[in-house]
Design a protein around this motif. Sequence first.
Motif, PDB file in Angstrom:
ATOM      1  N   LYS A 148       0.833  -1.210   0.000  1.00  0.00           N
ATOM      2  CA  LYS A 148       0.000   0.000   0.000  1.00  0.00           C
ATOM      3  C   LYS A 148       0.865   1.256   0.000  1.00  0.00           C
ATOM      4  O   LYS A 148       0.575   2.229  -0.714  1.00  0.00           O
ATOM      5  CB  LYS A 148      -0.938   0.016   1.203  1.00  0.00           C
ATOM      6  CG  LYS A 148      -2.147  -0.875   1.072  1.00  0.00           C
ATOM      7  CD  LYS A 148      -3.071  -0.760   2.273  1.00  0.00           C
ATOM      8  CE  LYS A 148      -3.716   0.597   2.378  1.00  0.00           C
ATOM      9  NZ  LYS A 148      -4.701   0.671   3.479  1.00  0.00           N
ATOM     10  N   CYS A 197      -7.883  -2.359   1.312  1.00  0.00           N
ATOM     11  CA  CYS A 197      -7.561  -1.650   0.077  1.00  0.00           C
ATOM     12  C   CYS A 197      -8.765  -1.729  -0.847  1.00  0.00           C
ATOM     13  O   CYS A 197      -9.587  -2.638  -0.750  1.00  0.00           O
ATOM     14  CB  CYS A 197      -6.321  -2.224  -0.611  1.00  0.00           C
ATOM     15  SG  CYS A 197      -6.545  -3.878  -1.310  1.00  0.00           S
ATOM     16  N   GLU A 210      -3.009   2.641  -2.498  1.00  0.00           N
ATOM     17  CA  GLU A 210      -4.088   1.748  -2.078  1.00  0.00           C
ATOM     18  C   GLU A 210      -4.694   0.963  -3.239  1.00  0.00           C
ATOM     19  O   GLU A 210      -4.882  -0.251  -3.148  1.00  0.00           O
ATOM     20  CB  GLU A 210      -5.192   2.562  -1.388  1.00  0.00           C
ATOM     21  CG  GLU A 210      -6.357   1.711  -0.939  1.00  0.00           C
ATOM     22  CD  GLU A 210      -7.645   2.489  -0.711  1.00  0.00           C
ATOM     23  OE1 GLU A 210      -8.631   1.858  -0.301  1.00  0.00           O
ATOM     24  OE2 GLU A 210      -7.652   3.713  -0.963  1.00  0.00           O
ATOM     25  N   LYS A 211      -4.995   1.651  -4.346  1.00  0.00           N
ATOM     26  CA  LYS A 211      -5.749   0.993  -5.413  1.00  0.00           C
ATOM     27  C   LYS A 211      -4.893   0.091  -6.298  1.00  0.00           C
ATOM     28  O   LYS A 211      -5.437  -0.637  -7.131  1.00  0.00           O
ATOM     29  CB  LYS A 211      -6.478   2.040  -6.242  1.00  0.00           C
ATOM     30  CG  LYS A 211      -7.577   2.733  -5.441  1.00  0.00           C
ATOM     31  CD  LYS A 211      -8.419   3.651  -6.297  1.00  0.00           C
ATOM     32  CE  LYS A 211      -9.535   4.294  -5.470  1.00  0.00           C
ATOM     33  NZ  LYS A 211     -10.382   5.199  -6.273  1.00  0.00           N
TER      34      LYS A 211
END
Length: 240
Positions: free
Chosen positions: A144, A191, A149-150
């Motif tokens: 992360k 996430c 996150e994505k």
Amino acid sequence: MVTIPQYKDPTLEAMKRICVEQGNKQTPRNYLGASLIGNPCSRQIWYAYKAYPKKPFEAETLWNFEDGHRTEDLIAARLRLLPNIELWTHDEQGKQFGFEYLGGKFKGHIDGVIRGLIQAPKALHIWENKCSAEKKYNEFQNAKVKYGEKNALKHWNENYFIQAQLYMRFFNIDRHYMTVAKAGGRDVDSCRTEYQPEIAEKAIDKADKIINAQSEPQRISENADYFVCRFCDYAEICRK
């Protein structure tokens, strides 16, 4: 140095044996699961789909599976404490939500669908929970930080990432929310992942080819010491 004698509790040893016996009696699947298709070795997936015999699970592995189920229920209960969260984990008949494709030969089941996340309050997300050992949990958190996150899921676990893409595709939901917890839910992180249709379609094509293969696909490596091969449940069959 004094050698400390190793005493094994006969009751606990008997308990382990029963757990192993019962835990390895599961009825083989007659379909290819979405949780397998992200595995890098098509030959290993083909063996699993064809229900070839594999090494039985040890008690500790079976107990890890139990940790996963119980931790999933725990995280779901905690999420439902939030007043704006809607979390659906089962249909009206009490069954998990799932999909079937390729004549029922390719299937998958999700942990749930969630709405009301504070960071995206109106959007529906596929919800998945993964129970992780401390080392893998730390690797997730590092992913992360490094990738954002994505993009964390793809870099942390490719198999989980492809599974998430398939679930978004078949449930027509373009967002995925994964909670990652240590056993017992002592620590939990998360996430979000966005839908990438080309990834899902590529995985479906891979599943179709494996399901319809009349013989073993090519090995991922001819080197038996290759890391994927070393930990494969079908290594002995594959090398015959």
